[in-house]
Design a protein around this motif. Structure first.
Motif, PDB file in Angstrom:
ATOM      1  N   PRO B  85      31.894  49.249  46.667  1.00 17.50           N
ATOM      2  CA  PRO B  85      31.523  48.695  45.363  1.00 17.50           C
ATOM      3  C   PRO B  85      32.651  47.865  44.747  1.00 17.50           C
ATOM      4  O   PRO B  85      33.820  48.257  44.774  1.00 17.50           O
ATOM      5  N   GLY B  86      32.284  46.705  44.230  1.00 14.05           N
ATOM      6  CA  GLY B  86      33.265  45.775  43.677  1.00 14.05           C
ATOM      7  C   GLY B  86      33.598  44.669  44.666  1.00 14.05           C
ATOM      8  O   GLY B  86      34.380  43.773  44.349  1.00 14.05           O
ATOM      9  N   THR B  87      33.011  44.707  45.856  1.00 10.43           N
ATOM     10  CA  THR B  87      33.340  43.744  46.905  1.00 10.43           C
ATOM     11  C   THR B  87      32.162  42.807  47.157  1.00 10.43           C
ATOM     12  O   THR B  87      31.044  43.266  47.415  1.00 10.43           O
ATOM     13  N   PHE B  88      32.431  41.507  47.086  1.00 10.40           N
ATOM     14  CA  PHE B  88      31.339  40.545  47.304  1.00 10.40           C
ATOM     15  C   PHE B  88      31.870  39.260  47.910  1.00 10.40           C
ATOM     16  O   PHE B  88      31.375  38.181  47.651  1.00 10.40           O
ATOM     17  N   VAL B 241      36.588  39.089  41.520  1.00 11.13           N
ATOM     18  CA  VAL B 241      36.839  39.709  40.223  1.00 11.13           C
ATOM     19  C   VAL B 241      35.507  39.991  39.531  1.00 11.13           C
ATOM     20  O   VAL B 241      34.654  39.106  39.411  1.00 11.13           O
ATOM     21  N   SER B 242      35.340  41.232  39.074  1.00 14.03           N
ATOM     22  CA  SER B 242      34.105  41.592  38.368  1.00 14.03           C
ATOM     23  C   SER B 242      34.442  42.471  37.171  1.00 14.03           C
ATOM     24  O   SER B 242      35.592  42.867  36.992  1.00 14.03           O
ATOM     25  N   GLY B 243      33.446  42.770  36.370  1.00 17.01           N
ATOM     26  CA  GLY B 243      33.670  43.592  35.180  1.00 17.01           C
ATOM     27  C   GLY B 243      33.929  42.750  33.950  1.00 17.01           C
ATOM     28  O   GLY B 243      33.366  41.671  33.792  1.00 17.01           O
ATOM     29  N   HIS B 244      34.830  43.265  33.096  1.00 12.96           N
ATOM     30  CA  HIS B 244      35.034  42.668  31.775  1.00 12.96           C
ATOM     31  C   HIS B 244      35.980  41.473  31.753  1.00 12.96           C
ATOM     32  O   HIS B 244      37.009  41.503  31.085  1.00 12.96           O
ATOM     33  N   VAL B 245      35.663  40.435  32.478  1.00 14.91           N
ATOM     34  CA  VAL B 245      36.446  39.196  32.369  1.00 14.91           C
ATOM     35  C   VAL B 245      35.502  38.058  31.980  1.00 14.91           C
ATOM     36  O   VAL B 245      34.293  38.159  32.161  1.00 14.91           O
ATOM     37  N   PRO B 248      33.897  36.077  35.914  1.00 19.87           N
ATOM     38  CA  PRO B 248      33.903  36.851  37.159  1.00 19.87           C
ATOM     39  C   PRO B 248      33.644  35.901  38.324  1.00 19.87           C
ATOM     40  O   PRO B 248      33.055  34.840  38.140  1.00 19.87           O
ATOM     41  N   GLY B 249      34.098  36.255  39.504  1.00 20.16           N
ATOM     42  CA  GLY B 249      33.827  35.390  40.654  1.00 20.16           C
ATOM     43  C   GLY B 249      34.867  35.567  41.732  1.00 20.16           C
ATOM     44  O   GLY B 249      35.688  36.484  41.687  1.00 20.16           O
ATOM     45  N   LEU B 271      36.864  39.582  28.665  1.00 16.17           N
ATOM     46  CA  LEU B 271      35.575  39.203  28.088  1.00 16.17           C
ATOM     47  C   LEU B 271      35.597  39.417  26.571  1.00 16.17           C
ATOM     48  O   LEU B 271      35.955  40.496  26.097  1.00 16.17           O
ATOM     49  N   ILE B 280      40.784  48.306  38.715  1.00 16.00           N
ATOM     50  CA  ILE B 280      40.644  48.858  40.060  1.00 16.00           C
ATOM     51  C   ILE B 280      40.913  47.682  40.992  1.00 16.00           C
ATOM     52  O   ILE B 280      40.168  46.706  40.976  1.00 16.00           O
ATOM     53  N   ILE B 316      38.019  45.232  39.862  1.00 14.54           N
ATOM     54  CA  ILE B 316      37.103  45.571  38.783  1.00 14.54           C
ATOM     55  C   ILE B 316      37.925  45.766  37.505  1.00 14.54           C
ATOM     56  O   ILE B 316      38.789  46.641  37.446  1.00 14.54           O
ATOM     57  N   MET B 318      38.408  46.483  33.461  1.00 19.16           N
ATOM     58  CA  MET B 318      37.768  47.246  32.392  1.00 19.16           C
ATOM     59  C   MET B 318      38.498  47.076  31.068  1.00 19.16           C
ATOM     60  O   MET B 318      39.722  47.098  31.042  1.00 19.16           O
TER      61      MET B 318
END
Ligand SMILES: Cc1cc2nc3c(=O)[nH]c(=O)nc-3n(C[C@H](O)[C@H](O)[C@H](O)COP(=O)(O)O)c2cc1C
Ligand code: FES
Lengths: 156, 419
Positions: B85-88, B241-245, B248-249, B271, B280, B316, B318
C-alpha cells in the motif's frame, strides 16, 4: 458449463507454461468472466478436469485468492472502493458512505436488482490518485461525489 | 535530473513500439547482444543498481548467482505485483512505457542465460496486463522476442501471468508458487530462487523498476549510473507521493533526494497548508519519520540508518489532523487480511493486533492494551516464515515509537486526541 470459447482459451494458455497446472489461475479467471463475474462449482470442477487436476486444487486456489467469486452473488457492476491508507487519508470513507446511501446497501452487499455489488478493498496501486474505485475491470480515480454520480450514470 | 524511467510516459501513444523506437528504444538491446553475457552482469554489478522492489538487493550480484551451465533451463520472472500500500510506480511504466520493461527483461535474460520469462502482474491491473500483452506481441513481430533474436542465436519467450488478489504473491517465492498454479505461499530459503526457482530451475526475480533501469545502464555505462545519487545506493528512483500533499503523484529524482524536498518542493507542500505530522517513506511497512527526520536522503542506507527503509519508495504523507491509532489499525488490518496463513505467529498475531487496535481506535480499549500490543509485536517479530509478519510489526512499532501518547490517550479517554 465451460463454453467452447473458454475451452479454446484454456487450450491457448497451456502453451504458455511448462506445466499444465500453471494455467489453472488464468483458466479459472476466464471461466468467471464468462459467467458475469461469478465462479460456479461446476465450472471449477470442469476447469480441474480439463487441466487434469484434482478438484481439491481448484477449490484451494479459489479459496486463497480474493478475486475469485465462488457462489457469491456479484452484481452486473462490481464496485470496489479502496479503503487502505492513502485513499483513507483522501476521504475514501466518505465515498463509501455516499455509495452505500446512493445504492441503499452496505458494503459487502448486492442490490436487489443484482445491478451493483459494493465491496471495500485493500490498496489497488492507485494511491496517488486517491480516492479511487474499480468497477469491473476499470479504474476510476480522483473521486468526488459528483464524479461518482457521473460514473454510475454512464455505466451502460 | 534528466528523466530515465519516466521519460516516455507522457508522449502521445507512448505505449506503442514505434514511439519507443523513435525515442531510441531497443538500441541498448542491440548493443547488449554484441557483448558477452558475463560482461553485462559485471556492468550491472559495477553500476551498484539495487533492487527497487523493497529489499534493495544488488541486482548484478543476484544475477551472478545463476549457474553458468548453458544446458540448464533458466527463467526470469518480473515482479509486477505492486501490492505494498502506497506504491503505484510500476503501473506507470507498465501502462505507458511497456517496451522499456520488455527491453530490460530481454537484456537481463540474455545476461543470465534465460530462454523463458514471465511478468507476474497483480490481477487487478487488467489494463496493464493487456498493454503488456500487446507490447510483447509487437516485440515478437519485430524480432526482439522469439527464436534467433536479431540473428544472434539467442532465443527468448515472454508471457504475462496475472495474479488474482493476494499481496503475499509479491514475495518472490510465493510469486513462483503462484506461477506454478498453487496458492501463493512463501517457500523456505535456501535454496534461493537463483538455484531452484520456477519449476525448480534457476530463476532471477526482479521488480519492474529494477529491470527498467537496465537499458540505460547498458547504453550509458555503469559509471554514469553509479554517479547519480549516493555511491552505495545510486540511480534514478521513482518516488510515489500520496496522502496529504497538494500534488500527489510520481516524481523521478536521484536516489538520496531529501524527503523534505520531495514533499515541499516537488509535491507542492502540505494539502491546504496544514501542518506536517508524519511520513511513511516506502510503503506501509516502512516505519514512520517525523518532522526532524525529513532532511534524510531517500535512499536505502540513509533510511536504514534511521531504523526505517526505502522499501518501494511509496511515500505516504500525513498532516496534523491524522489519528495515528486509526492509521495503525488500517495498516494492520491490511496485513492480517493478507497473511497467507502458513505460519502461526503471522496469521494469529496480525489478527490479534488488529482486534486490539480496533478496540482502542473505537473507544473500547482496556487498560493494558498498549502494553499488550508491545507483547504481541514481540511474539511475531523474527518468528515468522517470511517478512510479512515482521513488516506488520515494523509498521506498528514505527508508529508507536513517535506517537505512543495517542494510543495511551485513546485507551484512557475512550476517544481520539487529535480528531
Ligand atoms: C510480503 C512481501 C511483499 C512483497 N511485494 C512485492 C511487490 O509487490 N513487488 C516487488 O517488486 N517486490 C515485492 N517484494 C519483494 C520481493 O520479495 C523481492 O525482493 C523483489 O521482487 C526482488 O526484486 P528486486 O531485487 O528487483 O527488488 C515483497 C516482499 C515481501 C516479503
Ligand atoms: S491506498 Fe488506495 S489505491 Fe493505494
Amino acid at each position: 458449463m465451460l463454453t467452447e470459447e473458454t475451452k479454446t482459451h484454456i487450450e491457448g494458455l497451456l502453451n504458455k507454461y511448462k506445466t499444465r497446472r500453471s494455467a489453472v489461475m488464468p483458466a479459472l479467471m476466464h471461466a468467471q468472466k464468462q459467467n458475469a463475474g461469478n465462479l460456479t462449482e461446476e465450472d471449477m470442477r470442469e476447469v480441474a478436469d480439463y487441466i487434469g487436476l484434482n478438484p481439491v486444487v481448484t477449490n484451494e486456489i479459489v479459496g486463497f485468492y480474493t478475486m475469485y467469486n465462488p457462489l457469491k452473488d456479484i452484481g452486473t457492476y462490481h464496485i470496489q472502493v479502496c479503503a487502505n491508507l492513502s485513499c483513507s487519508l483522501r476521504q475514501a470513507e466518505f465515498i463509501i458512505e455516499y455509495l452505500e446511501k446512493k445504492l441503499d446497501i452496505k458494503s459487502g452487499e448486492t442490490t436487489k436488482n443484482k445491478r451493483y455489488t459494493l465491496t471495500r478493498v485493500e490498496c489497488l496501486g492507485s494511491c496517488g490518485t486517491a480516492p479511487m474505485m474499480q468497477i469491473n475491470d476499470d479504474y476510476f480515480e480522483d473521486l468526488t461525489v459528483s464524479k461518482v454520480d457521473e460514473i454510475l450514470s454512464n455505466l451502460d | 535530473m534528466e528523466k530515465i524511467l519516466l521519460k516516455n510516459i507522457h508522449k502521445e501513444d507512448s505505449f506503442k513500439i514505434e514511439t519507443y523506437l523513435a525515442g531510441g528504444g531497443y538500441v541498448a538491446l542491440k548493443k547488449a547482444l554484441k557483448e558477452r553475457p558475463d560482461d553485462i552482469i559485471q556492468l550491472v554489478q559495477d553500476s551498484n543498481l539495487r533492487g527497487r522492489g523493497g529489499a534493495g538487493f544488488p541486482a548484478g550480484l543476484k544475477w551472478s548467482f545463476i549457474p553458468k551451465d548453458p544446458t540448464m533451463q533458466k527463467y526470469l520472472a518480473c515482479n509486477a505485483d505492486e501490492g505494498e500500500p502506497g506504491t503505484f510506480k510500476d503501473r506507470a511504466i507498465i501502462d505507458n512505457d511497456p517496451h522499456l520493461l520488455i527491453e530490460g527483461m530481454i537484456i537481463t535474460s540474455f545476461a543470465i542465460g534465460a530462454s523463458s520469462s514471465y511478468i507476474y502482474i497483480r490481477g487487478e491491473f487488467e489494463f496493464g496486463a493487456s498493454r503488456l500483452e500487446e507490447a510483447i506481441a509487437e516485440a515478437y513481430e519485430k524480432g526482439y522476442l522469439g527464436d534467433n533474436i536479431l540473428g544472434t542465436g539467442f532465443n527468448l519467450d515472454m508471457a504475462v501471468h496475472r495474479g488474482a488478489g493476494a499481496y503475499i504473491c509479491g514475495e518472490e517465492t510465493a510469486l513462483l508458487d503462484s506461477l506454478e498454479g498453487r496458492r501463493g505461499q512463501p517457500r523456505i530459503k535456501p535454496p534461493f530462487p537463483a538455484i531452484a526457482g520456477l519449476y525448480g530451475k534457476p530463476t532471477v526475480i526482479n521488480n519492474v523498476e529494477t529491470l527498467s533501469c537496465i537499458p540505460a545502464i547498458v547504453e550509458k555505462g555503469a559509471k554514469w549510473f553509479a554517479a547519480i545519487g549516493p555511491e552505495k545506493s545510486p540511480g534514478p528512483k521513482i518516488f510515489g507521493v500520496s496522502g496529504h500533499v497538494e500534488r500527489p503523484g510520481l516524481y523521478e529524482l536521484p536516489m538520496g533526494t531529501s524527503a523534505r524536498e520531495i514533499i515541499f518542493e516537488h509535491s507542492g507542500g502540505m494539502l491546504g497548508g496544514k501542518k506536517f505530522k508524519a511520513l511513511i517513506p516506502g510503503g506501509v511497512t516502512a516505519p514512520m519519520l517525523v518532522e526532524e527526520e525529513l532532511d534524510t536522503g531517500m535512499d536505502f542506507d540513509s533510511l536504514a540508518a534511521l531504523g526505517s527503509m526505502l522499501g518501494s519508495g511509496g511515500m505516504i504523507v500525513m498532516d496534523e489532523t491524522t489519528c495515528m491509532v486509526r492509521v495503525s489499525w488500517i495498516i494492520n488490518k491490511f496485513f492480517s487480511h493478507e497473511s497467507c496463513g502458513k505460519c502461526t505467529p503471522c496469521r494469529e498475531g496480525t489478527t490479534w493486533l488488529t482486534k486490539v487496535l480496533y478496540r482502542i481506535e473505537h473507544g473500547e480499549g482496556n487498560a493494558g492494551d498498549v502494553e499488550l500490543l508491545d507483547r504481541i509485536c514481540g511474539n511475531i517479530f523474527g518468528r515468522t516464515f517470511c517478512p510479512l509478519g515482521d513488516g506488520a510489526v515494523m509498521a506498528l512499532r514505527g508508529c508507536m515509537k513517535h506517537f505512543r501518547d495517542e494510543f495511551v490517550y485513546h485507551v484512557e479517554h475512550k476517544r481520539c486526541k487529535v480528531c
